[in-house]
Design a protein around this motif. Structure first.
Motif, short mmCIF file in Angstrom:
data_model
loop_
_atom_site.label_atom_id
_atom_site.label_comp_id
_atom_site.label_asym_id
_atom_site.label_seq_id
_atom_site.Cartn_x
_atom_site.Cartn_y
_atom_site.Cartn_z
N UNK A 106 0.81 -1.21 0.00
CA UNK A 106 0.00 0.00 0.00
C UNK A 106 0.85 1.27 0.00
N UNK A 107 2.00 1.22 0.62
CA UNK A 107 2.85 2.41 0.67
C UNK A 107 3.80 2.50 -0.51
N UNK A 108 3.62 1.63 -1.51
CA UNK A 108 4.46 1.67 -2.69
C UNK A 108 5.76 0.92 -2.55
N UNK A 109 5.87 0.09 -1.52
CA UNK A 109 7.12 -0.61 -1.26
C UNK A 109 7.51 -1.59 -2.35
N UNK A 110 6.53 -2.29 -2.92
CA UNK A 110 6.84 -3.28 -3.95
C UNK A 110 7.41 -2.61 -5.19
N UNK A 114 11.13 -3.17 -6.80
CA UNK A 114 11.34 -3.56 -8.20
C UNK A 114 12.32 -2.59 -8.87
N UNK A 115 12.20 -1.32 -8.56
CA UNK A 115 13.16 -0.34 -9.10
C UNK A 115 14.58 -0.62 -8.59
N UNK A 116 14.66 -1.08 -7.35
CA UNK A 116 15.97 -1.41 -6.80
C UNK A 116 16.60 -2.63 -7.50
N UNK A 117 15.76 -3.51 -8.06
CA UNK A 117 16.30 -4.65 -8.81
C UNK A 117 17.02 -4.20 -10.07
N UNK A 118 16.76 -2.96 -10.52
CA UNK A 118 17.44 -2.43 -11.70
C UNK A 118 18.74 -1.73 -11.35
N UNK A 119 19.05 -1.64 -10.06
CA UNK A 119 20.29 -0.99 -9.64
C UNK A 119 21.51 -1.78 -10.10
N UNK A 120 22.61 -1.08 -10.26
CA UNK A 120 23.86 -1.75 -10.64
C UNK A 120 24.45 -2.54 -9.47
N UNK A 134 9.59 -11.89 0.78
CA UNK A 134 8.77 -11.89 1.98
C UNK A 134 7.35 -11.40 1.73
N UNK A 135 7.18 -10.57 0.72
CA UNK A 135 5.82 -10.15 0.34
C UNK A 135 5.09 -11.30 -0.35
N UNK A 137 5.45 -14.49 -0.31
CA UNK A 137 5.28 -15.78 0.36
C UNK A 137 3.89 -15.98 0.97
N UNK A 138 3.17 -14.90 1.25
CA UNK A 138 1.99 -15.02 2.10
C UNK A 138 0.75 -15.57 1.39
N UNK A 139 0.42 -15.04 0.24
CA UNK A 139 -0.80 -15.49 -0.43
C UNK A 139 -0.76 -15.14 -1.91
N UNK A 140 -1.76 -15.63 -2.63
CA UNK A 140 -1.84 -15.44 -4.08
C UNK A 140 -1.91 -13.97 -4.47
N UNK A 141 -2.70 -13.19 -3.76
CA UNK A 141 -2.89 -11.78 -4.11
C UNK A 141 -1.58 -11.01 -4.01
N UNK A 142 -0.83 -11.23 -2.93
CA UNK A 142 0.43 -10.52 -2.75
C UNK A 142 1.47 -10.97 -3.78
N UNK A 143 1.49 -12.27 -4.07
CA UNK A 143 2.41 -12.76 -5.08
C UNK A 143 2.08 -12.18 -6.45
N UNK A 144 0.78 -12.06 -6.74
CA UNK A 144 0.36 -11.47 -8.01
C UNK A 144 0.78 -10.00 -8.09
N UNK A 145 0.76 -9.31 -6.96
CA UNK A 145 1.20 -7.92 -6.92
C UNK A 145 2.67 -7.80 -7.32
#
Length: 490
Positions: A106-110, A114-120, A134-135, A137-145
């Motif tokens: 909700x706070x834009x953490x995901x 993802x932007x950090x995965x593009x870091x060098x 960790x996001x 792992x909990x359920x289908x909705x979070x994994x889909x996010x």
């Protein structure tokens, strides 16, 4: 202070934060301001603003950090550690519960991770992947996010990096995404994940192999099509080498992968059997204990359930003997229950299959586990079901006879039924049935009139001369003694 004034105060505070961070972002765009901003402690202030509850403030703070890092090597290093720290915070929050993970979303953490995965910097990538894991792992909705945010292709790129820790967490995150639904697993497969994972199955790093085989297992478990995709990547027979890996969890995860493949169809089971996978798993069962045995135990049951031929291949590979050892050695009831289930899947096909189970003395063991009050409910049910399914096919009377003395009525009727089928056609068996005391035991049974059990007893009695049946009837010896006492010589 009125409610309106209170709300106005909060609104003014939000506007002030936004104005401040916009001013910093604007000043940071000019190189001559960098030293002044740094000496004023701008980094410490931006640290809190980048985690602000207002998205526009977060984004502007991130923009300011980027501009500062662009103009100064020292500040770039601070930003790098700041991103790692922020990722660590998000990871720590998300791991505890789905509601906390949803708060990170909700706070834009995901999106930020993802932007950090593009870091060098690989350290920043690793920290971000941990948070996403960790996001998801909990359920289908979070994994889909996580998937919708575009994380999967970037996680795939992590496999190309030399850092082993980054490869591990990328594989672990894919595993957590895939475990929930076939659709999520397919989304990962569609990015070419299976081919990348297949390239790492023989990597010398044990922790990486654990995660690779876990991810392949989570993909395979959902459907025939996904399992076939894994098989087509030529995972086997190369993966069988890992059944001898020093790391016990690598061995367990390889076996788990095979279990998830064979459960789907006879054809997939045959692939694993043909490449030597089943024999290798049977051998490995003798080298491990406890939960490490469970995937292999269940795999044998899944293979056997598909067809008579596959069940016979388990028997010929000495699988029944290993299962008998597992049943006797393992103290945990859920492992015993799984073992009982697998034994039932092997023995229920034909009299030959049932005999293979009966000759290693498994029928009394299953009966004991069913009758013991200390057995868990699941263990009792699995043992009873396995015992009944085997008894319905078993015609090997030496293994059945001990059950005449110990089995309760709901099991006994199946035992007596088998005797009623075999004895009419086997004169040698009839003789042994009398001399061993079996016929006498049958006469002692208290069966209700017109019950199935009484019908089976009548069929058995019809196989013998009337005087032999009477001789083995309870109380007949007293009748003979009474006749003897009353007998008068002529």
């Amino acid at each position: 202070m009125s409610q309106r004034e209170t709300i106005r105060g909060f609104e003014q505070y939000q506007r002030s934060r936004l104005q401040f961070v916009q001013m910093i972002a604007d000043r940071a765009s000019r190189p001559q301001n960098i030293e002044t901003l740094q000496s004023a402690g701008v980094m410490a202030l931006l640290r809190s603003l980048i985690l602000d509850v207002v998205p526009s403030i977060q984004q502007t703070a991130a923009l300011a950090l980027g501009r500062l890092a662009d103009h100064s090597i020292d500040l770039a290093e601070v930003v790098r550690f700041f991103k790692k720290a922020a990722s660590f915070v998000l990871r720590a929050v998300a791991k505890h519960s789905s509601s906390l993970a949803q708060a990170v979303v909700a706070c834009g953490g995901v999106d930020a991770m993802v932007l950090c995965l593009e870091e060098f910097d690989p350290a920043v990538k690793e920290a971000a992947a941990c948070a996403l894991c960790n996001v998801a792992q909990h359920n289908e909705l979070l994994a889909q996010t996580v998937v919708d945010a575009g994380a999967v292709p970037l996680l795939m790129l992590c496999f190309r990096e030399p850092e082993m820790a980054l490869k591990r967490i990328a594989a672990s995150t894919l595993s957590e995404i895939c475990k929930h639904t076939p659709e999520l697993a397919q989304a990962v497969v569609d990015t070419g994940a299976v081919a990348h994972l297949a390239q790492m199955i023989l990597n010398p790093d044990a922790k990486l192999k654990r995660q690779v085989f876990s991810a392949l297992s989570q993909i395979s478990k959902h459907s025939v099509g996904l399992a076939e995709t894994v098989i087509e990547a030529e995972i086997f027979p190369a993966a069988l080498i890992c059944l001898r890996d020093p790391d016990k969890y690598v061995r367990k995860n390889v076996t788990t992968l095979m279990r998830e493949v064979v459960k789907h169809s006879p054809e997939l089971s045959q692939v694993i059997v043909n490449c030597g996978g089943m024999s290798a798993v049977i051998d490995s069962l003798g080298d491990c204990q406890g939960s490490l045995r469970l995937p292999g135990i269940m795999m044998l049951g899944y293979v056997a359930t598909h067809s008579e031929n596959l069940a016979m291949s388990v028997i010929l590979s000495k699988g029944v003997h290993q299962l008998a050892l597992c049943l006797s050695e393992e103290p945990e009831h859920h492992i015993k229950a799984a073992t009982a289930w697998s034994i039932g899947q092997i023995g229920y096909h034909t009299p030959e299959h049932a005999k293979a189970v009966a000759t290693v003395n498994l029928l009394p063991s299953l009966l004991r586990l069913y009758m013991e009050a200390s057995s868990s409910e699941d263990l009792q049910v699995k043992s009873k079901d396995a015992l009944k399914s085997i008894l319905k096919k078993c015609t090997y009377l030496p293994a059945l006879e001990p059950l005449l003395y110990d089995a309760p009525s709901n099991i006994l009727k199946h035992v007596v039924c088998q005797f009623s089928k075999v004895l009419p056609h086997d004169s040698k068996a009839r003789r042994l049935f009398v001399t061993s005391g079996g016929l006498k035991k049958v006469q002692e049974m208290d069966a209700e009139q017109d019950s199935l059990l009484q019908g089976y007893i009548n069929t058995i009695n019809s196989c013998f001369p009337e005087e032999i049946v009477r001789y083995n009837t309870p109380g007949y010896s007293e009748v003979l003694l009474e006749k003897l006492e009353n007998y008068k010589l002529p």
